[in-house]
Design a protein around this motif. Structure first.
Motif, PDB file in Angstrom:
ATOM      1  N   LEU A 202       0.834  -1.205   0.000  1.00 41.80           N
ATOM      2  CA  LEU A 202       0.000   0.000   0.000  1.00 41.80           C
ATOM      3  C   LEU A 202       0.868   1.254   0.000  1.00 41.80           C
ATOM      4  N   THR A 203       2.019   1.194   0.692  1.00 42.35           N
ATOM      5  CA  THR A 203       2.939   2.330   0.657  1.00 42.35           C
ATOM      6  C   THR A 203       3.469   2.550  -0.757  1.00 42.35           C
ATOM      7  N   LYS A 204       3.799   1.447  -1.425  1.00 44.43           N
ATOM      8  CA  LYS A 204       4.260   1.564  -2.810  1.00 44.43           C
ATOM      9  C   LYS A 204       3.155   2.111  -3.709  1.00 44.43           C
ATOM     10  N   LEU A 205       1.924   1.645  -3.463  1.00 44.53           N
ATOM     11  CA  LEU A 205       0.792   2.136  -4.249  1.00 44.53           C
ATOM     12  C   LEU A 205       0.569   3.627  -4.011  1.00 44.53           C
ATOM     13  N   ALA A 206       0.703   4.058  -2.752  1.00 44.54           N
ATOM     14  CA  ALA A 206       0.541   5.481  -2.440  1.00 44.54           C
ATOM     15  C   ALA A 206       1.627   6.312  -3.126  1.00 44.54           C
ATOM     16  N   ALA A 207       2.873   5.801  -3.099  1.00 51.54           N
ATOM     17  CA  ALA A 207       3.970   6.517  -3.755  1.00 51.54           C
ATOM     18  C   ALA A 207       3.752   6.593  -5.263  1.00 51.54           C
ATOM     19  N   ALA A 208       3.282   5.468  -5.846  1.00 54.51           N
ATOM     20  CA  ALA A 208       3.011   5.465  -7.288  1.00 54.51           C
ATOM     21  C   ALA A 208       1.878   6.433  -7.629  1.00 54.51           C
ATOM     22  N   SER A 209       0.828   6.449  -6.799  1.00 47.29           N
ATOM     23  CA  SER A 209      -0.281   7.373  -7.029  1.00 47.29           C
ATOM     24  C   SER A 209       0.185   8.819  -6.936  1.00 47.29           C
ATOM     25  N   ASN A 210       1.105   9.076  -6.008  1.00 53.34           N
ATOM     26  CA  ASN A 210       1.650  10.432  -5.874  1.00 53.34           C
ATOM     27  C   ASN A 210       2.425  10.832  -7.132  1.00 53.34           C
ATOM     28  N   GLU A 211       3.183   9.864  -7.686  1.00 57.16           N
ATOM     29  CA  GLU A 211       3.900  10.143  -8.929  1.00 57.16           C
ATOM     30  C   GLU A 211       2.940  10.426 -10.076  1.00 57.16           C
ATOM     31  N   SER A 213      -0.071  11.640  -9.776  1.00 52.14           N
ATOM     32  CA  SER A 213      -0.668  12.961  -9.554  1.00 52.14           C
ATOM     33  C   SER A 213       0.260  14.081 -10.001  1.00 52.14           C
ATOM     34  N   LYS A 214       1.587  13.803 -10.043  1.00 43.40           N
ATOM     35  CA  LYS A 214       2.549  14.792 -10.513  1.00 43.40           C
ATOM     36  C   LYS A 214       2.719  14.757 -12.026  1.00 43.40           C
ATOM     37  N   GLY A 215       2.020  13.813 -12.675  1.00 42.54           N
ATOM     38  CA  GLY A 215       2.080  13.748 -14.133  1.00 42.54           C
ATOM     39  C   GLY A 215       2.975  12.673 -14.683  1.00 42.54           C
ATOM     40  N   ASN A 216       3.584  11.851 -13.819  1.00 41.26           N
ATOM     41  CA  ASN A 216       4.459  10.774 -14.274  1.00 41.26           C
ATOM     42  C   ASN A 216       3.618   9.532 -14.557  1.00 41.26           C
ATOM     43  N   LEU A 217       3.378   9.255 -15.821  1.00 39.33           N
ATOM     44  CA  LEU A 217       2.564   8.103 -16.210  1.00 39.33           C
ATOM     45  C   LEU A 217       3.417   6.897 -16.603  1.00 39.33           C
ATOM     46  N   ASP A 218       4.728   6.966 -16.354  1.00 41.74           N
ATOM     47  CA  ASP A 218       5.607   5.835 -16.657  1.00 41.74           C
ATOM     48  C   ASP A 218       5.808   4.928 -15.453  1.00 41.74           C
ATOM     49  N   VAL A 219       5.243   5.298 -14.301  1.00 43.07           N
ATOM     50  CA  VAL A 219       5.400   4.493 -13.094  1.00 43.07           C
ATOM     51  C   VAL A 219       4.537   3.242 -13.195  1.00 43.07           C
ATOM     52  N   ARG A 220       5.080   2.107 -12.721  1.00 44.21           N
ATOM     53  CA  ARG A 220       4.347   0.850 -12.730  1.00 44.21           C
ATOM     54  C   ARG A 220       4.627   0.108 -11.421  1.00 44.21           C
ATOM     55  N   LEU A 221       3.676  -0.724 -11.014  1.00 45.67           N
ATOM     56  CA  LEU A 221       3.820  -1.537  -9.807  1.00 45.67           C
ATOM     57  C   LEU A 221       4.123  -2.972 -10.208  1.00 45.67           C
ATOM     58  N   SER A 222       5.153  -3.550  -9.593  1.00 41.90           N
ATOM     59  CA  SER A 222       5.533  -4.936  -9.870  1.00 41.90           C
ATOM     60  C   SER A 222       5.325  -5.747  -8.594  1.00 41.90           C
ATOM     61  N   ASP A 238      -3.197  -1.299 -15.194  1.00 39.15           N
ATOM     62  CA  ASP A 238      -4.128  -1.196 -16.322  1.00 39.15           C
ATOM     63  C   ASP A 238      -4.722   0.206 -16.404  1.00 39.15           C
ATOM     64  N   MET A 239      -5.051   0.761 -15.236  1.00 39.02           N
ATOM     65  CA  MET A 239      -5.628   2.105 -15.222  1.00 39.02           C
ATOM     66  C   MET A 239      -4.646   3.129 -15.781  1.00 39.02           C
ATOM     67  N   ILE A 240      -3.356   3.014 -15.386  1.00 40.65           N
ATOM     68  CA  ILE A 240      -2.352   3.949 -15.877  1.00 40.65           C
ATOM     69  C   ILE A 240      -2.157   3.775 -17.381  1.00 40.65           C
ATOM     70  N   ASP A 241      -2.154   2.496 -17.842  1.00 35.88           N
ATOM     71  CA  ASP A 241      -2.007   2.253 -19.283  1.00 35.88           C
ATOM     72  C   ASP A 241      -3.158   2.885 -20.053  1.00 35.88           C
TER      73      ASP A 241
END
Length: 490
Positions: A202-211, A213-222, A238-241
């Motif tokens: 969830l911490t990783k998901l929060a960090a990815a969501s924060n990225e 929100s800053k406009g970085n759409l290249d972030v992915r969760l593994s 999938d949502m980011i894609d």
């Protein structure tokens, strides 16, 4: 001031710690209370047994010697009675007079110098006992009045150790304490690991969501997990894609709209210029004819011919503009069209015009060439391209039309003999009001919108159109995607 964010892991650990601490305290207190109650029950039962044994012995002694309720006799038999009760009960025993005076004891040291609460209660006619803990041992002083036929004749007092019972209870309490502590420690460790297992993703998901929100759409969760968090991570990716795809589509549409806006502005600038020129010419000749009348027959005839020619040119221009406006409208009722047969029909219809210009049309169109679109628009595309080839091709030449398929696309080639056209000029011919030969276009009544309309139709069908010129031949190539099966025109 930004509010302080407390992590889920901290909340988990604090919550689990409070639950385990309260549960541990309750369990320990409950077990202690149960053991204490059990010990008191055991002691009470044992003391009741002592009382029954002592009372029975005294009663029998009085009955055997036929004495009445005499406390004097109680004092006389005290020594013998204490000895017998000592062996019978395996406890230290003492006898007291009714006023609390010690008569005899199996071991006086046990009873002297100890608490006398139980003795005082016995003097008042009550049964009582006191428990004392000294040196890690537990002993009970138990006193009760001896009553014969309703008369109190003396007091018996016992001293019995119960250290074995309390030692056993202590061992049980310690065992329960350490076992419970071990269980709760293991449960707390498991809770800690579980909280990490949940909170870290969830911490990783929060960090990815924060990225994001800053406009970085290249972030992915593994996350190689098969639980809900794994599915959440997959859904997030999938949502980011999809979001990236939609943003890309929006950017492309924006660029396309900007391009269309510039094209429309350029188009209407040309329209203004092209309409203004014949109107100005017509107005000028009309005013001169009005002023001179028929006094100059030659000028009158020249002016009228010029007005007629410019009026026809203006009429053709307006008709083409209306056609262009219609082509830029919405595409509706598209379907699967057999383009090969439609192309052959158009070539047959245009052959009469080609003969007027001393030209012939040769077409090689295979069957089963399906595209998706509107028949009228596709027909208009073929007519415009063939009409251009007829107008601008060399006299006594042949117009070659061929079809082929390549990588999911259908290729249409329209070739006619002509003078070479520079690459810069080729690109501009698809703009409105542009022709290769201005003088020839004016003689043919062309306004330079045929290729522009053709490109609009091809763009609407998600295809492409291009021109090449060389070796005395001008070739226009159209690529249209092959339509999927199962969708027929209706």
């Amino acid at each position: 001031m930004k509010p302080r964010i407390r992590s889920i892991r901290t909340k988990f650990l604090v919550g689990f710690f409070l639950i385990f601490a309260v549960s541990f305290a309750l369990l320990n207190g409950t077990v202690t209370s149960i053991i204490r109650t059990s010990n008191q029950t055991i002691i009470t039962d044992d003391l009741i047994g002592l009382k029954k044994t002592g009372s029975s012995y005294v009663r029998q002694a009085f009955l055997m010697n036929h004495f009445g309720n005499d406390d004097i006799y109680f004092e006389q038999i005290a020594q013998e009675m204490i000895r017998d009760l000592y062996y019978a009960t395996s406890s230290e025993v003492s006898a007291y007079s009714t006023d609390g005076k010690l008569i005899h004891a199996s071991d006086s040291s046990v009873f002297i110098g100890t608490t006398v609460d139980d003795l005082e209660e016995a003097i008042r006619g009550h049964t009582a006992y006191t428990i004392s803990y000294e040196g890690g041992t537990a002993s009970v002083l138990y006193a009760y009045p001896v009553v014969i036929d309703g008369v109190k004749v003396g007091i018996l007092r016992y001293a019995k150790p119960f250290h074995l019972l309390y030692e056993q209870s202590g061992r049980i309490l310690n065992a329960v304490f350490y076992i419970a502590l071990a269980i709760f420690a293991a449960a707390f460790l498991f809770s800690y690991l579980l909280s990490r297992h949940i909170s870290i993703p969830l911490t990783k998901l929060a960090a990815a969501s924060n990225e994001v929100s800053k406009g970085n759409l290249d972030v992915r969760l593994s996350m190689e997990r098969q639980d809900e968090i794994g599915r959440l991570a997959a859904n997030f990716n999938d949502m980011i894609d999809r979001l990236k795809s939609q943003i890309g589509k929006i950017e492309r549409d924006r660029d396309h709209l900007e391009k269309l806006h510039l094209q429309n502005k350029h188009f209407f600038d040309h329209v203004t210029h092209e309409l203004k020129t014949p109107l100005t010419s017509i107005l000028g000749y009309a005013e001169l004819i009005k002023e001179n009348g028929k006094s100059d027959p030659a000028f009158f005839a020249k002016g009228m011919n010029h007005i007629v020619d410019e009026s026809r040119r203006l009429q053709n221009m307006v008709a083409s503009l209306l056609e262009t406006s219609k082509e830029q409208g919405r595409w509706e009722e598209t379907g699967r069209i057999e383009a090969g047969q439609l192309l052959r029909d158009v070539c047959d219809a245009m052959s009469f015009k080609a003969q007027r210009y001393k030209k012939t049309i040769r077409v090689e169109a295979a069957g089963q060439l399906y595209v998706e679109g509107q028949p009228d628009k596709l027909r208009q595309l073929f007519i415009n391209l063939i009409d251009n080839a007829i107008k601008y091709g060399h006299p006594q030449s042949q117009i070659e039309i061929k079809t082929s398929t390549d990588s999911g696309m259908i290729r249409f080639e329209f070739a006619n003999a002509s003078d070479p056209i520079s690459s810069e000029r080729q690109a501009s011919l698809f703009e409105p009001f542009r022709t290769d030969d201005e003088r020839q276009a004016r003689e043919q009544g062309s306004v330079g919108l045929g290729l522009h309309i053709a490109q609009s139709i091809v763009d609407g069908m998600r295809g492409s159109i291009s021109m090449t010129s060389g070796d005395g031949t001008t070739r226009v190539t159209v690529l249209l995607p092959i339509a999927a099966e199962g969708v027929e025109w209706s």
